[in-house]
Design a protein around this motif. Structure first.
Motif, short mmCIF file in Angstrom:
data_model
loop_
_atom_site.label_atom_id
_atom_site.label_comp_id
_atom_site.label_asym_id
_atom_site.label_seq_id
_atom_site.Cartn_x
_atom_site.Cartn_y
_atom_site.Cartn_z
N MET A 43 0.87 -0.98 0.43
CA MET A 43 0.23 -0.05 -0.01
C MET A 43 0.75 1.22 -0.33
O MET A 43 1.85 1.07 0.75
N VAL A 44 0.49 2.10 -0.99
CA VAL A 44 1.36 3.38 -0.85
C VAL A 44 -0.11 4.61 -0.64
O VAL A 44 -1.04 4.49 -1.05
N VAL A 45 0.72 5.86 0.42
CA VAL A 45 -0.02 6.59 0.60
C VAL A 45 -1.02 6.79 1.99
O VAL A 45 -0.47 7.51 2.86
N SER A 46 -1.31 5.39 1.87
CA SER A 46 -2.39 5.51 3.20
C SER A 46 -2.48 4.07 3.70
O SER A 46 -0.56 3.41 2.91
N THR A 47 -3.01 3.53 4.94
CA THR A 47 -1.98 2.36 5.39
C THR A 47 -3.30 1.29 5.34
O THR A 47 -4.51 1.71 5.64
N HIS A 48 -3.45 0.04 5.27
CA HIS A 48 -4.37 -1.18 5.27
C HIS A 48 -3.73 -2.61 5.58
O HIS A 48 -3.15 -2.99 4.59
N PRO A 49 -5.03 -2.77 6.66
CA PRO A 49 -4.31 -4.17 7.80
C PRO A 49 -4.32 -5.20 6.97
O PRO A 49 -3.34 -5.94 7.45
N GLU A 50 -4.80 -5.22 5.85
CA GLU A 50 -4.42 -6.22 5.02
C GLU A 50 -3.30 -5.82 4.06
O GLU A 50 -3.00 -7.36 3.25
#
Length: 179
Positions: free
Chosen positions: A151-158
């Motif tokens: 992921m770029v820019v933000s985050t995601h748990p997956e």
């Protein structure tokens, strides 16, 4: 079963390669709306130099919704590929889902048909490949086919890992590949 030989990086377009929803541009519906993000050509060239096939997999529901035609989208993608090539960056193929968001097709991310088609067409080894996206559907599509999804820019748990931009992600990919 044929032997999978190529390593690849699958890139989302909007938010990973070019600006979207910024002060300058809301959506990219014309070539002049496409602003390549800082460091992107260099990052793609690093992947090329390291032997990765680089693909763009992008949801472009604006076509299905009537905001632009397929020809206009192709013109935007040709422009993007030319601009990147001017700085030595090569995209092997650009694949776009042009269905409207509500059409429930298999190619629109989080569906993974675009990835599966490219994996098959280019003999891609998913164990040596990566996806870089900026939204949850990108991560879901990559995870569905077993690719390390970044992921770029933000985050995601997956997401396997998260970064500020493509340059950071590519730096990590090149180190991870050696591991």
């Amino acid at each position: 079963m044929k032997h999978q030989v190529n390593k690849a990086v699958f890139l989302d377009r909007d938010g990973v390669i070019n600006e979207v929803k910024t002060d300058r541009v809301k959506f990219v519906n014309r070539p002049e709306d496409l602003y390549i993000l800082d460091g992107v050509p260099e990052a793609i060239k690093q992947l090329n130099d390291a032997g990765f096939k680089v693909f763009v997999v992008t949801n472009q529901g604006g076509v299905g919704l009537g905001y632009m035609t397929e020809d206009e989208l192709n013109t935007i993608h040709d422009h993007m590929a030319r601009e990147l090539a001017k700085q030595g960056a090569h995209i092997h193929e650009i694949m776009a889902c042009t269905h409207a968001p509500h059409e429930n097709c298999y190619c629109r991310k989080p569906g993974s048909q675009m990835l599966l088609d490219l994996i098959d067409d280019y003999d891609v080894d998913i164990m040596k490949s990566y996806l870089v996206g900026d939204r949850e559907p990108d991560i879901e599509a990559g995870n569905a086919v077993g690719i390390k999804s970044l992921m770029v820019v933000s985050t995601h748990p997956e997401a396997y890992k998260s970064f500020n931009d493509l340059s950071e992600a590519v730096e990590w990919i090149l180190e991870d590949e050696k591991a």
